[in-house]
Design a protein around this motif. Structure first.
Motif, short mmCIF file in Angstrom:
data_model
loop_
_atom_site.label_atom_id
_atom_site.label_comp_id
_atom_site.label_asym_id
_atom_site.label_seq_id
_atom_site.Cartn_x
_atom_site.Cartn_y
_atom_site.Cartn_z
N ARG A 75 2.18 2.30 -3.59
CA ARG A 75 1.27 2.41 -4.33
C ARG A 75 0.73 3.92 -4.06
O ARG A 75 0.37 4.41 -4.70
CB ARG A 75 -0.77 1.90 -4.41
N ASP B 176 -5.51 4.52 -10.50
CA ASP B 176 -6.13 3.04 -9.49
C ASP B 176 -7.20 2.82 -11.28
O ASP B 176 -7.03 1.97 -11.23
CB ASP B 176 -7.44 3.10 -8.52
N GLU C 15 1.28 -4.11 -13.14
CA GLU C 15 1.96 -2.53 -12.38
C GLU C 15 2.84 -1.91 -11.43
O GLU C 15 3.05 -0.87 -11.83
CB GLU C 15 0.58 -2.94 -10.81
N ARG D 293 0.80 7.10 -6.59
CA ARG D 293 -0.10 7.74 -6.37
C ARG D 293 0.25 9.64 -6.86
O ARG D 293 -0.16 10.31 -7.16
CB ARG D 293 -1.44 7.81 -5.77
N ASP E 106 1.24 -0.92 -0.23
CA ASP E 106 0.16 0.24 -0.39
C ASP E 106 1.26 1.17 -0.02
O ASP E 106 0.28 1.89 -0.82
CB ASP E 106 -0.98 -0.33 0.76
#
Length: 221
Positions: free
Chosen positions: A12, A161, A170, A16, A9
């Motif tokens: 990610r 996302d 990814e 972002r 997480d």
């Protein structure tokens, strides 16, 4: 460091941050012409078709040969596949110009400029259509190589996302985000692009992801 699976997480969240930084946030407006920059994302051609139908430009240059990342997907060249896709989406052939030789962003801009000038199109404003995470590098390159024009950067509008769901891998996507940011930071020193401010939180996200092994598309040390 070797990349550790799975993607966390925290990874990610950092991706972002970089994703958002790559978006220029330009206000869309009609331009003298458009350049659709070659890449592995056919969504660039989809965006070009949508923008043409919205009356944002009269002519678009599809630019790009092939690269390590695109050869399997676009064996006949990025520009050629873009053009075919745009034709299927209703863009008339007379609105399309082709530049099939460029192998990097500088050539995308420089060779497309030649195509437009040779066609006699006067360009004061230029719509740069790219992958979402390529906007900032496209802008910086254009400002360096073609400072007389006002670039307006645009892509298919979607958050990180949502874009991930259109991508096969990814990890590769995060590495490409990293590669573009590396070039945004490094290329001004090489004379390839104009300097842009990179906030500390973006640099910190970059450093954390690099330490986690997302480094395949970074420039050689």
């Amino acid at each position: 460091m070797t990349y550790q699976d799975p993607i966390s997480d925290a990874d990610r969240a950092d991706a972002r941050v970089i994703w958002d930084f790559h978006q220029m946030g330009h206000e869309l407006k009609p331009c003298s012409a458009a350049i659709a920059l070659g890449s592995l994302d056919l969504g660039v051609a989809t965006a070009a078709a949508d923008l043409y139908h919205d009356g944002m430009f009269p002519k678009v240059v599809f630019t790009g040969d092939t690269s390590t990342a695109t050869r399997a997907r676009f064996p006949r060249g990025e520009a050629t596949h873009y053009r075919e896709h745009a034709l299927c989406l209703g863009v008339p052939n007379e609105a399309i110009l082709l530049e099939p030789k460029a192998t990097n962003t500088g050539q995308n801009i420089g060779f497309s400029r030649e195509v437009l000038e040779n066609t006699g199109i006067a360009v004061s404003t230029l719509l740069l259509i790219s992958m979402p995470y390529m906007q900032r590098r496209a802008y910086a390159t254009c400002r360096k190589l073609w400072p007389e024009v006002e670039p307006v950067c645009v892509s298919q509008h979607m958050p990180y996302d949502e874009y991930v769901r259109t991508h096969d891998d990814e990890k590769q996507l995060i590495e490409m985000l990293m590669g573009d940011l590396d070039r945004v930071m490094d290329y001004p020193k090489r004379g390839f692009a104009v300097e842009q401010h990179v906030p500390g939180r973006v640099r910190d996200a970059f450093d954390r992801l690099r330490s986690r092994g997302y480094d395949t598309w970074l420039l050689p040390a």
